[in-house]
Structures are given as C-alpha cells and as structure tokens.
Design an enzyme around this catalytic site. Structure first.
Site, PDB file in Angstrom:
ATOM      1  N   THR A 231       0.840  -1.196   0.000  1.00 21.74           N
ATOM      2  CA  THR A 231       0.000   0.000   0.000  1.00 21.74           C
ATOM      3  C   THR A 231       0.875   1.244   0.000  1.00 21.74           C
ATOM      4  OG1 THR A 231      -0.053   0.274   2.409  1.00 21.74           O
ATOM      5  CG2 THR A 231      -1.736  -1.157   1.423  1.00 21.74           C
ATOM      6  N   ASP A 232       0.316   2.342  -0.497  1.00 25.15           N
ATOM      7  CA  ASP A 232       0.899   3.631  -0.147  1.00 25.15           C
ATOM      8  C   ASP A 232       0.681   3.809   1.355  1.00 25.15           C
ATOM      9  OD1 ASP A 232       2.056   6.130  -0.241  1.00 25.15           O
ATOM     10  OD2 ASP A 232       0.901   6.800  -1.972  1.00 25.15           O
ATOM     11  N   TRP A 233       1.478   4.667   1.966  1.00 20.91           N
ATOM     12  CA  TRP A 233       1.483   4.768   3.433  1.00 20.91           C
ATOM     13  C   TRP A 233       0.142   5.304   3.923  1.00 20.91           C
ATOM     14  CZ3 TRP A 233       5.202   2.335   1.732  1.00 20.91           C
ATOM     15  CH2 TRP A 233       6.268   1.881   2.512  1.00 20.91           C
TER      16      TRP A 233
END
Length: 813
Positions: A231-233
């Site tokens: 995932t993106d953060w």
C-alpha cells in the site's frame, strides 16, 4: 531462503504470525519473526534519491533524512529520452540504498501527467505512456541490479493530489488501458519490478488497493506480475478486501489493528487462509531477494554527484533561441545574473521525495567560475510572491548596466508538493512584473526556468532564449552553466506539452474542483493527443527541444515492426538528437474516436559534425492497436497508416505509408469524442461512453461523518467540526507565513486523511473507540464525544500493550 524453504517457513507459522507479516513493524520496516529467523527489511522513499530517516519517521519529509545524492526528478530525466542514462541513475540509487541496508526503494513514480497543475507532476515522467513506461523500466532495472527492489507507483490512475485518499477516478475502459495502465504494463514487463505500490484513490468506485480487476486480473493474470503489492502509506481501506485483491503488505504499522482483522476473518471463514498464504509467500520471496548484505560497498557520493551533473546536463531543454543568442560567448558582453533561483536553486520537489542532498551546486557559483563577464547578481524578487520594491529596483539597476541578462525564474517550494495541487499555471506576479520591466530595458534576455511542470510563459516571444532546467537535482548548477556557455550542447526534448495558457488544457474546467469524484471526460485525449486532434496552438509541442547544431533526416523506411531512418549532423559541432517515430492513424483518424498520431518509438543518437547514422527503432507493441471494450482486450485496427520520423510531434521530417491488415473496427462515438473537442463533453455524453450513470461528484452534506469520510469534510459543518478544520487551515497558513512551505503543505495532508487512518497511522497512540469519540464531536455531539474520547483514552492507556508502547526504545519507532 529458496522457494521451497519459503513454503516450509510459512507452513511453520501460526495464523497470528502470518497475519503479523502483513503490516509494518513501524514506519519503514516489516515485522520479523525471530523464532523462525525471518528478518525485518526496510522500505523507504527514493524516486530520485534515498530518503532514509535516521530519527523520527514520517511520510512527507518533515524530519531530516541521512545525506544522499539528489538526482534530477523523473519529470527532468524524462526530457533526456535516454533509457541508458536513466538506468545508470537507477543503478546509483540502488547502490546507495544497498549501502544503507534498504531493501525496497519506493519508486519510480510513473503516473500519466493528466493536468499541469497536478502537485506531483515533478515525480512522474510524461504525458505519454510509451515514454513513461520505457524510462521507468530502465530505472527499475538499474535499482534492482544492486539487489534492491524498485516499487512502481502509484498503481493506478493517481491523477491528482486533491482528496487523493478518497477521490474516485472515473475513467472509461479504453482510456484506462491505453493511457493510465499502458506505462505500468511496459515498466513491469520490461523492468521486471519486484514490487508495485497501490495508489490511495478509488478507480471506478473501488479503492485501488482492493480493486481485483486492477491487481488480480490485470497486474497478475494478464501481465504476469509475480511480486509483492504494498500500500501507499496509510492507503489501506478494507484490509481483508485488499488481501483478496492481491495486496500483501500494508504500511506503515497499524499497531496490530489490521492484523487482528485478518485473523478474525480467517477464523470466521470469510477469508480463505490460502489467500493469506499466497500473500505471505510474496513477502518472504521479497525478503529473499533483498535481504541486506553485510558486504555491500559504501556509496561513492563524489562519483554519484558527477552522475547527477551528467543527468541534469543531458535533460536540459533549450526551448527557444532567437537569433542564436546561446551559447553565451564574448558577444554576450557584460552579463547580469538576476533571480533568486540562481543563488538558491529549486532542484527537487517536496513531500515524501524530499532528499537531504550531499551537496548542492548553485547556478550562480558555476557561472561565476567560467570565462564570462558576470558583473553582478541580484535576487530581484522574494521567493513566495511578496512585493519588494527594493529588490526589484536593485535588479533593474544591475540589468541596465549589462548587455545580457540571465533571468532565473520558476515555481517556488510552496507551488509543487505532495498532497496539494496547484491552483493556476502562472508564475508568481512579482516574477512576471520584474520580467516585463527587464524586457523593457531593451537588453538581451535569457530566461532560465525552474519547476516540475509547465507554466504559462506570456513573455516567451519577447525574450531571446528560454532554457528549461526543470528540477535538475544537486548538480543542476554546473549542468546549466555548461549548456549556457556551450561546453555542452543541449539535447533534451520535452516529455510533455507546454500549452499557451491553462484554459487550453482539455480538463481545465474541472480538474481538482470536485469533491468525491474526478471525471475523466477527456477520455483518450490527453497532452499532444488532444492538441493535435483539435489543431490547437501550443507554446512548445511534445518532444520539442533545440540544439546548437542542426540535424537532417532522410531515407525513412518502415514496416509493421520497425522504422529505419538516416540522421545527419549538418551543423558545426557535435550533438545529440532524439529521433522520434510517430504513427499516424488512417486518414489521421478523421471521423474516429482516436488520436491522429501517437509516439511509437524513439532513440537518442550522438553525432559528430557532418556525420550520419542509420537509426533503427522498433515500433511499440500496441502501435497499430486500440483497446476494444467489446472484447476487453487489445486488437489491431487495419488500414493505411503513415509512419513519421521527426524532432517533435509537430516537427516531422520524413514519412512513409504502411499498410496493416485485419478485421475492420468502427471507432465511433458522440460528435465531441469524434472531433476531439472533449472540453465540450457533458455528463450525458460521458455516461454514454462509460455505459453507466455517474455517481455524485460532491460529498453528501445531509448525514453524519463516518470513519470512511475524510477530515476535509468537516469544513462548513459548524461547531467543533469547523473549529477542527479552521485549526488545520490556520496552522498551514501560519507555517507558510513563517517561510516554511514544506511544513505548511504537509499539514494540509491531514485534510485528506480518512478518520479511520487516525487510528491506523498513530502507531498505537489512538484506538477505534477514541476515533468514534472524535466523530461524535465533529457530528455535533461535542460533550458526549469528549466523554467518550477521554474514557477511551484512559482505557487504552491502561492496557498492558499500550504501556509497553510508551516504554519502547526510540530506535524501534
């Protein structure tokens, strides 16, 4: 760990251990399983330089990172059109990551540049998927040659920063595949990326991270990707749905919140444990590929600085050069250097890509070190558009004493950053005012422009030369000096179109102006595909860039697979030429929903004066295809095509016909899609293209906010909701006023956080009950919310695991 060992390791794990591997241990590291010898690995930012934080961790560059080489950003490197150069940059990035025991470098970014105002345009390569994908693949190969995984991001359709964590990108199937996915397909299949980062946004109603069509059907089944999706953060919505779709690793740590969700789903029978096993295997395989080596050599920062200079030098674009004003020589006479960007260069973007450079070579220092008669320097304007009569007066006085003025202009640090989009395409008013007054002096004027995306240049026809330095990294100064003085011959070509004005952009009337959805009504008509379709004038076309020498093209031959052309340097000095091959559709796509011509291949060639070379260029895989929504796949469109060879999309030097056979395909549509005038497309036409009714474009205001809503939705609701919104807005404005634009923009990042992310990104400091209390407060039940929040805080603080969290050594965070 071999694949057999990987399976054995996974089989030896408990359900809780397997679930624990699916989220981070902290902000940048995965969790270890010490009893089985599974190590933790580090992931960190690095599209154009390693951003490994040595102290407190954050995602947006608030806290300093260790020194690393800051290379030119992707938007700059793309102007080189040089895959070999980009691969060398990737190799250096990989070497620095390996030296710092980093296993995954989070880049390259290769989202399509849909609109010039997109706040992260500087991190992306191009408006064209072939150029984007080819260069991204080269960077991936370079990074991974050092045993460090690259992470192609942000998958997919991450087209704007405004409300990026909740926005629903509404795009038709054909545009999705031909533009937004094609670059990723090329990067992943040609670069063999070991990881892919999913984007925050929704795509056609489903979050990208849990979009089975994107992750399972396209990325894995169709393209053969066998690596790990991260995932993106803070980019997880439904953890179990993400696992099922194909996401393995959620970052950063959620303090076990989503790990428990996975365990509960398996125990309840709503998640097949085989799905979890597949994701665990992907992570273990990544650890196997990238486990840090004790014998990795230290980074050679001096050598890499020279690489950074070379990369910047080869990416600079000479946009105009009236009367051969450049290169500067004795005829330039007395030279005044004006503009704050000469002394304090803008050489990179902001946010998660913010690099702490090992050094920065300013253009002013480089220019005063060469054989030019530089009579002085004045900054001329304040960085963030504040009026200063004193600075302008001093600059004009210096300019009046010179024969030639080097005027350094650009976008400042507040203009381009992660989490915010620009609001207009203009340079700052104080810069435009100063430029107008300098031109009025009647001196020779060379404008050197800094920035990661196009800006309006109303003065372009009134100055003698325009040099586009983009964001050239820490070596930008010497690179610019070399090009301005002729020690290097500029060879950069624009990887995006420069429109005359923002109103000319096909989606100008709607980009980043709606709340819940972003409607891609322009469909396949982006960048040069649009401008060429409607015959619109532009400032600088896609692929444009001048040289101090000239090139002639001759003897073009082509077939369905490749094109071959002879290029001759007809000038007096050596130079590089980017040979661009376009393919024009039958009848230039008249009467069809199709761009008239598209980039099909390119090559960069170096030629000495008078020398010729035969340049052969393989045509792209989908050169004669369109994506057929009837069969949900690519198919050939037959007809009489024209293969074009030229120096830009509008500087065609040679052309030959090529006949392509196949089953006829009608590319019809509404009148505005056939003519390309997509700026006129209304909701009814777009719905017909999509084949469904459009969802509401704005947020509902007649219901309470939930955990899935974002903090920006507190605006205008009154009571504590408005107080909270005002506090964030006021803090951002205060930081900007204090001259801290990076921090100001990063505070605005909070607006786009879903309420659920407050818990998941707090590293254990906030739990679900506390978030529920906050929601009561913003939904008008303030005192009840206060009591709920305080009670939840006290209960959370009293738990044994929370006490352990508070006493954890700082090095673990």
């Amino acid at each position: 760990m071999g694949s057999e060992t990987t399976v054995q390791l996974r089989q030896a794990m408990t359900l809780i251990e397997k679930a624990s591997l699916m989220s981070g241990a902290n902000f940048w590291n995965t969790k270890p399983i010490e009893r089985l010898g599974v190590p933790s690995i580090m992931l960190t930012d690095g599209p154009h330089g390693l951003r490994k934080q040595g102290g407190a961790a954050d995602h947006l560059g608030l806290n300093a990172s260790i020194p690393a080489t800051c290379f030119p950003t992707a938007a700059t490197l793309a102007n080189s059109w040089d895959a070999a150069l980009v691969e060398r940059v990737g190799t250096a990035l990989g070497a620095e990551a390996a030296a710092e025991r980093v296993s995954v470098l989070l880049g390259p970014g290769l989202n399509i540049k849909r609109n010039p105002l997109a706040g992260r345009s500087f991190e992306y390569f191009s408006e064209d998927p072939l150029l984007s994908g080819t260069l991204a693949a080269a960077m991936i190969r370079g990074i991974q040659s050092r045993g460090v995984a690259a992470s192609a991001k942000h998958f997919a359709v991450n087209s704007q920063e405004t409300h990026r964590m909740s926005i629903d990108e509404i795009v038709d199937e054909r545009a999705l595949h031909e533009l937004y996915l094609e670059g990723f397909r090329i990067a992943i299949t040609q670069g063999d990326a070991w990881t892919v980062m999913s984007s925050y946004n929704k795509v056609n109603g489903t979050y990208a991270n849990e979009n089975r069509e994107l992750l399972a059907d396209i990325l894995r089944a169709r393209w053969g990707f066998g690596g790990l999706v991260v995932t993106d953060w803070g980019g997880n919505n439904d953890r179990v749905a993400g696992l099922v779709a194909g996401n393995a690793l959620e970052m950063p740590s959620t303090d076990g919140v989503t790990d428990r969700e996975i365990v509960a789903a398996v125990e309840a029978g709503t998640l097949d444990e085989a799905v979890l096993d597949a994701r665990v295997d992907e992570l273990l395989s990544l650890i196997e590929h990238t486990a840090p080596r004790d014998d990795a050599p230290a980074a050679d920062h001096d050598l890499h600085h020279q690489h950074a200079i070379e990369a910047a030098r080869r990416s600079i674009v000479l946009a105009s050069n009236r009367g051969g004003m450049l290169p500067l020589g004795s005829s330039a006479g007395r030279i005044a250097v004006i503009g704050d960007f000469a002394e304090t260069p803008r050489y990179q973007g902001a946010g998660s890509s913010l690099v702490n450079p090992t050094r920065v070579d300013a253009p002013l220092d480089a220019l005063t070190a060469v054989d030019l008669d530089v009579i002085g320097f004045e900054p001329g304007f304040r960085r963030r558009d504040a009026a200063s009569r004193r600075l302008r007066t001093r600059a004009l006085r210096l300019a009046s004493q010179a024969d030639t003025v080097l005027l350094f202009l650009g976008l400042d640090e507040s203009a381009e950053a992660e989490a915010v989009d620009r609001t207009h395409m203009r340079l700052a008013r104080n810069q435009l005012d100063l430029t107008r007054e300098v031109i009025a002096l009647g001196k020779r004027v060379v404008v050197v422009l800094a920035g990661g995306a196009p800006v309006e240049l109303p003065f372009a026809d009134d100055v003698d030369a325009v040099v586009l330095g983009y964001l050239g990294g820490q070596g930008l100064g010497p690179a610019l000096a070399d090009v301005l003085t002729g020690r290097a011959n500029p060879g950069g070509k624009l990887a995006e179109t420069y429109p005359l004005r923002y109103e000319d952009v096909p989606n100008a009337a709607s980009f980043a102006l709606t709340q819940a959805t972003s409607e891609h009504r322009e469909s396949i008509y982006l960048g040069y595909r649009y401008y060429d379709k409607v015959g619109a004038p532009v400032r600088y076309p896609f692929g444009h860039g001048l040289s101090y020498t000239t090139f002639a093209y001759s003897d073009l031959v082509a077939d369905a697979r490749s094109a071959r052309v002879i290029v001759t340097n007809t000038g007096l000095i050596a130079g590089d030429e980017v040979v661009q091959v376009y393919v024009e559709a039958p009848d230039a796509a008249a009467g069809q929903v199709r761009a008239p011509r598209e980039l099909a291949g390119f090559a960069k060639v170096h030629l000495e004066p008078g020398a010729s070379a035969t340049v052969e260029i393989a045509l792209a895989e989908h050169t004669f295809h369109v994506y057929d929504t009837g069969i949900h796949d690519w198919r050939i469109v037959p007809g009489e095509y024209t293969v074009l060879a030229g120096a830009s999309s509008r500087d065609i030097r040679e052309q030959v016909p090529v006949s392509i056979a196949g089953e006829p395909l009608v590319l019809g549509g509404s009148a505005n899609y056939v003519t390309g005038h997509v700026e006129r497309v209304d909701a009814t036409e777009f719905e017909a293209l999509l084949g469904r009714v459009l969802p509401p474009a704005d947020w509902p205001t007649d219901r309470p906010l939930t955990r899935d809503d974002i903090i920006a939705q507190t605006k205008g609701r009154g009571g504590f909701a408005s107080v909270l919104h005002g506090l964030i807005e006021g803090t951002s404005r205060l930081l900007m006023a204090l001259g801290r634009p990076h921090a100001s923009n990063n505070v605005r990042f909070v607006f786009d956080l879903p309420f659920r992310s407050v818990e998941r990104m707090s590293n254990g400091g906030v739990d679900a009950a506390m978030v529920d209390g906050l929601l009561l407060m913003v939904n008008g039940r303030f005192w009840r919310g206060i009591r709920r929040t305080v009670s939840a805080w006290w209960a959370h603080r009293s738990r044994p695991e929370s006490k352990a969290q508070r006493t954890r050594p700082k090095s673990e965070d």
